[in-house]
Design a protein around this motif. Structure first.
Motif, PDB file in Angstrom:
ATOM      1  N   LEU A  12      14.159  88.588  19.400  1.00 52.81           N
ATOM      2  CA  LEU A  12      15.289  88.585  20.328  1.00 52.81           C
ATOM      3  C   LEU A  12      16.621  88.450  19.597  1.00 52.81           C
ATOM      4  CD1 LEU A  12      13.862  86.416  23.251  1.00 52.81           C
ATOM      5  CD2 LEU A  12      14.313  88.879  23.258  1.00 52.81           C
ATOM      6  N   LEU A  13      16.623  87.694  18.503  1.00 55.09           N
ATOM      7  CA  LEU A  13      17.856  87.561  17.725  1.00 55.09           C
ATOM      8  C   LEU A  13      18.238  88.893  17.087  1.00 55.09           C
ATOM      9  CD1 LEU A  13      17.396  84.080  16.035  1.00 55.09           C
ATOM     10  CD2 LEU A  13      19.250  84.747  17.562  1.00 55.09           C
ATOM     11  N   VAL A  14      17.246  89.615  16.589  1.00 53.76           N
ATOM     12  CA  VAL A  14      17.513  90.933  16.016  1.00 53.76           C
ATOM     13  C   VAL A  14      18.067  91.862  17.085  1.00 53.76           C
ATOM     14  CG1 VAL A  14      16.440  92.999  15.034  1.00 53.76           C
ATOM     15  CG2 VAL A  14      15.827  90.751  14.150  1.00 53.76           C
ATOM     16  N   MET A  15      17.432  91.884  18.251  1.00 55.44           N
ATOM     17  CA  MET A  15      17.878  92.750  19.337  1.00 55.44           C
ATOM     18  C   MET A  15      19.279  92.368  19.804  1.00 55.44           C
ATOM     19  SD  MET A  15      14.350  93.150  21.561  1.00 55.44           S
ATOM     20  CE  MET A  15      14.986  94.503  22.566  1.00 55.44           C
ATOM     21  N   GLY A  16      19.519  91.070  19.913  1.00 53.74           N
ATOM     22  CA  GLY A  16      20.829  90.604  20.362  1.00 53.74           C
ATOM     23  C   GLY A  16      21.943  90.957  19.404  1.00 53.74           C
ATOM     24  N   ILE A 321      29.821  92.113  29.055  1.00 53.99           N
ATOM     25  CA  ILE A 321      28.924  90.993  28.766  1.00 53.99           C
ATOM     26  C   ILE A 321      28.152  91.253  27.479  1.00 53.99           C
ATOM     27  CG2 ILE A 321      26.859  89.768  29.574  1.00 53.99           C
ATOM     28  CD1 ILE A 321      27.909  90.217  32.444  1.00 53.99           C
ATOM     29  N   SER A 322      27.695  92.498  27.316  1.00 53.86           N
ATOM     30  CA  SER A 322      26.931  92.862  26.124  1.00 53.86           C
ATOM     31  C   SER A 322      27.753  92.670  24.853  1.00 53.86           C
ATOM     32  CB  SER A 322      26.475  94.320  26.236  1.00 53.86           C
ATOM     33  OG  SER A 322      25.891  94.761  25.034  1.00 53.86           O
ATOM     34  N   THR A 323      28.966  93.194  24.850  1.00 53.95           N
ATOM     35  CA  THR A 323      29.812  93.092  23.654  1.00 53.95           C
ATOM     36  C   THR A 323      30.233  91.653  23.395  1.00 53.95           C
ATOM     37  OG1 THR A 323      31.688  93.730  25.059  1.00 53.95           O
ATOM     38  CG2 THR A 323      30.680  95.456  23.742  1.00 53.95           C
ATOM     39  N   PHE A 324      30.432  90.896  24.466  1.00 52.57           N
ATOM     40  CA  PHE A 324      30.779  89.478  24.327  1.00 52.57           C
ATOM     41  C   PHE A 324      29.660  88.739  23.597  1.00 52.57           C
ATOM     42  CE2 PHE A 324      31.221  85.088  25.619  1.00 52.57           C
ATOM     43  CZ  PHE A 324      32.594  84.880  25.714  1.00 52.57           C
ATOM     44  N   GLY A 325      28.417  88.945  24.065  1.00 52.69           N
ATOM     45  CA  GLY A 325      27.281  88.263  23.452  1.00 52.69           C
ATOM     46  C   GLY A 325      27.001  88.730  22.039  1.00 52.69           C
ATOM     47  N   CYS A 326      27.151  90.033  21.807  1.00 49.35           N
ATOM     48  CA  CYS A 326      26.919  90.580  20.462  1.00 49.35           C
ATOM     49  C   CYS A 326      27.883  89.961  19.458  1.00 49.35           C
ATOM     50  CB  CYS A 326      27.086  92.096  20.489  1.00 49.35           C
ATOM     51  SG  CYS A 326      26.949  92.890  18.878  1.00 49.35           S
ATOM     52  N   ASN A 327      29.141  89.889  19.814  1.00 45.80           N
ATOM     53  CA  ASN A 327      30.123  89.345  18.883  1.00 45.80           C
ATOM     54  C   ASN A 327      29.898  87.862  18.624  1.00 45.80           C
ATOM     55  OD1 ASN A 327      31.863  90.873  17.439  1.00 45.80           O
ATOM     56  ND2 ASN A 327      33.579  90.745  18.836  1.00 45.80           N
ATOM     57  N   ASN A 328      29.388  87.165  19.610  1.00 46.65           N
ATOM     58  CA  ASN A 328      29.091  85.749  19.409  1.00 46.65           C
ATOM     59  C   ASN A 328      28.063  85.579  18.286  1.00 46.65           C
ATOM     60  OD1 ASN A 328      28.966  82.802  20.386  1.00 46.65           O
ATOM     61  ND2 ASN A 328      26.835  83.451  20.514  1.00 46.65           N
ATOM     62  N   GLY A 329      27.010  86.395  18.326  1.00 44.05           N
ATOM     63  CA  GLY A 329      25.975  86.294  17.302  1.00 44.05           C
ATOM     64  C   GLY A 329      26.459  86.703  15.929  1.00 44.05           C
ATOM     65  N   ILE A 331      29.566  86.593  14.787  1.00 45.13           N
ATOM     66  CA  ILE A 331      30.487  85.548  14.304  1.00 45.13           C
ATOM     67  C   ILE A 331      29.702  84.362  13.758  1.00 45.13           C
ATOM     68  CG2 ILE A 331      32.172  83.820  15.072  1.00 45.13           C
ATOM     69  CD1 ILE A 331      33.307  86.015  16.941  1.00 45.13           C
ATOM     70  N   LEU A 332      28.667  83.956  14.474  1.00 45.71           N
ATOM     71  CA  LEU A 332      27.829  82.839  14.048  1.00 45.71           C
ATOM     72  C   LEU A 332      27.174  83.121  12.701  1.00 45.71           C
ATOM     73  CD1 LEU A 332      26.186  80.213  14.478  1.00 45.71           C
ATOM     74  CD2 LEU A 332      24.551  81.583  15.791  1.00 45.71           C
ATOM     75  N   ALA A 333      26.543  84.301  12.567  1.00 45.98           N
ATOM     76  CA  ALA A 333      25.811  84.640  11.335  1.00 45.98           C
ATOM     77  C   ALA A 333      26.747  84.711  10.138  1.00 45.98           C
ATOM     78  CB  ALA A 333      25.080  85.971  11.521  1.00 45.98           C
ATOM     79  N   GLY A 334      27.906  85.327  10.323  1.00 46.38           N
ATOM     80  CA  GLY A 334      28.849  85.452   9.223  1.00 46.38           C
ATOM     81  C   GLY A 334      29.294  84.110   8.688  1.00 46.38           C
ATOM     82  N   GLY A 335      29.571  83.186   9.586  1.00 47.03           N
ATOM     83  CA  GLY A 335      30.002  81.859   9.166  1.00 47.03           C
ATOM     84  C   GLY A 335      28.968  81.178   8.289  1.00 47.03           C
ATOM     85  N   ARG A 336      27.679  81.346   8.644  1.00 45.84           N
ATOM     86  CA  ARG A 336      26.612  80.719   7.861  1.00 45.84           C
ATOM     87  C   ARG A 336      26.474  81.359   6.473  1.00 45.84           C
ATOM     88  NH1 ARG A 336      26.058  75.953  10.335  1.00 45.84           N
ATOM     89  NH2 ARG A 336      26.152  76.301  12.597  1.00 45.84           N
TER      90      ARG A 336
END
Length: 465
Positions: A12-16, A321-329, A331-336
């Motif tokens: 699901l993370l990959v798909m998201g 909604i799709s683009t909002f959620g995609c960018n959230n993920g 942004i999160l991954a890049g920070g890590r």
């Protein structure tokens, strides 16, 4: 984390991470380059092969290096710390931040469907800044702020929006394949139609030579490849998964394969509802066709044709909604990733620090600032041109690493050797073609990668001192 994530979570993370804005926008741009449906759908078929094959190769690497940092670790171990640094450097300057900017612009573009008088691409300040770009910047600020609250809060956002974005795609597929065919609106019964490309100077269809057509085909793959990227982000957090040697590999293949299948079905659904060729001055979505969908908002154009304005409105909201959620993920991954680099003393020292919510605050903030600047660097399609070449370069190097017996500790099976060799050759051909057809943006992308070399030695010198 007290509870490790499983294969379903990884899938699901990959798909998201993959599903964002591209599938709802880029097919129009592809249609203006390739006006024959067989070539048009071919870009998505080849992209699917490259994506799933790449994910399979990364899965093999993740089984050998199940450490947080993912692709950064693979490149560092397969080649040297400089190569790993260049990946992180380019990810910060182009890949991750460019993707964040492009997805944010897509969010703003679909918001403009709802409030066209306020959110549009009409210049407000000078000849550059538009209300769409300003809204895109605001979105990045909001999501960066959300991620500063910690991974738990960000994960809630990601899970909710992943289900919604999959629902938006399934909705288009159902309507296209059932309603479209039932009403005899199918438009792919004749795949070899007049012309095979569009002359951008005259807006007229024309035939070109096979060599030229193949070159146009390679350049047209920028959109599909971008839409199918970001699946590698799941590797950045390998240690958060149970049995990462197996879980990450399965999640990469399952997730990427499912998204590619959805993308192919979605494009067939578009073709069932709308003709590929159209009139740029058409008064309806149907007359404009796929290639001339208003501001490339193909998802809304498809539902508008079937359900009228209410359908277009519903799809615009779902895509937001799709683009909002995609960018959230993303942004999160890049920070890590940048946090991991900082621990290796190959990024800003403060990027290794976390706030009271255990979030890499400095990494997230500087990532957000640079992403906002990229929002004002050009249009959505310009951001794609700017980003894809750099992505392909590191895909190439990473998949090439599976042939390194020193790090893999085993020889690849013959079928895997053939599969990965085919992948590498195709990627090399596409990259060379991009340098030829998209010379300026591709050269800029390559220049950014190479510009990281002196910075690497500066960082190493500071470490010694």
């Amino acid at each position: 984390m007290s509870k490790k994530l499983n294969t379903t979570d990884a899938t699901l993370l990959v798909m998201g991470s993959m599903i964002g804005s591209g599938i709802f926008l880029v097919s129009s741009e592809v249609g203006r380059s390739l006006t024959s449906p067989i070539w048009w759908i071919g870009t998505w078929i080849l992209t699917s092969f490259l994506t799933v094959t790449g994910a399979y190769a990364y899965g093999k690497l993740s089984s050998k290096f199940p450490a947080t940092g993912g692709q950064y670790i693979y490149l560092k171990e397969a080649y040297n710390p400089l190569t790993g640094f260049l990946f992180g450097w380019t990810t910060f300057l182009v890949i991750q931040t460019g993707t964040i900017a492009a997805v944010a612009v897509a969010f703003a573009r679909y918001t403009g469907f709802i409030w066209p008088d306020y959110i549009n691409d009409v210049p407000m300040i000078g000849n550059y800044i538009t209300s769409q770009q300003i809204l895109a910047a605001i979105l990045i600020v909001i999501l960066t702020g959300a991620n500063l609250k910690g991974i738990s809060f960000a994960a809630i956002i990601q899970n909710v929006f992943t289900v919604t974005k999959i629902g938006a795609i399934v909705l288009i597929i159902i309507i296209g394949l059932f309603v479209g065919i039932q009403n005899e609106w199918i438009h792919f019964n004749n795949f070899f139609v007049e012309g095979n490309t569009l002359n951008p100077l005259t807006n007229k269809l024309e035939y070109v030579s096979t060599t030229t057509l193949l070159s146009i085909f390679g350049a047209a793959m920028i959109g599909p490849l971008f839409s199918s990227s970001a699946w590698n982000n799941v590797t950045f957090a390998s240690q958060d998964f149970e049995h990462p040697q197996k879980t990450i590999a399965k999640g990469l293949v399952y997730g990427s394969a499912l998204v590619c299948a959805l993308y192919l079905l979605t494009n067939i659904a578009y073709l069932a509802i709308l003709p590929l060729q159209g009139d740029p001055n058409g008064t309806t979505s149907y007359l404009r066709g796929i290639m001339f969908a208003s501001q490339d908002r193909l998802g809304s154009a498809a539902l508008q044709t079937v359900l009228g304005n209410i359908g277009a409105l519903v799809m615009a909201i779902l895509i937001m909604i799709s683009t909002f959620g995609c960018n959230n993920g993303i942004i999160l991954a890049g920070g890590r990733l940048f946090e991991a680099m900082a621990h290796d003393k190959l990024f800003f020292k403060k990027a290794a620090e976390v706030n009271q919510n255990n979030a890499p605050a400095y990494s997230l903030i500087i990532q957000g600032i640079w992403s906002i600047l990229l929002c004002f660097s050009g249009s959505y399609n310009s951001l794609l041109d700017f980003t894809v070449f750099a992505i392909l370069l590191f895909y190439f190097l990473t998949v090439l690493a599976v042939f390194n017996q020193r790090i893999m500790q085993e020889k690849l099976a013959f079928k895997d050797q053939l599969l990965f060799a085919t992948y590498i050759i195709l990627l090399l051909l596409i990259s060379i073609n991009l340098l030829y057809t998209k010379t300026v943006p591709s050269s800029i992308g390559l220049g950014i990668v190479l510009a990281g070399i002196p910075f690497y030695y500066v960082m190493k010198k500071r470490e010694i001192n």
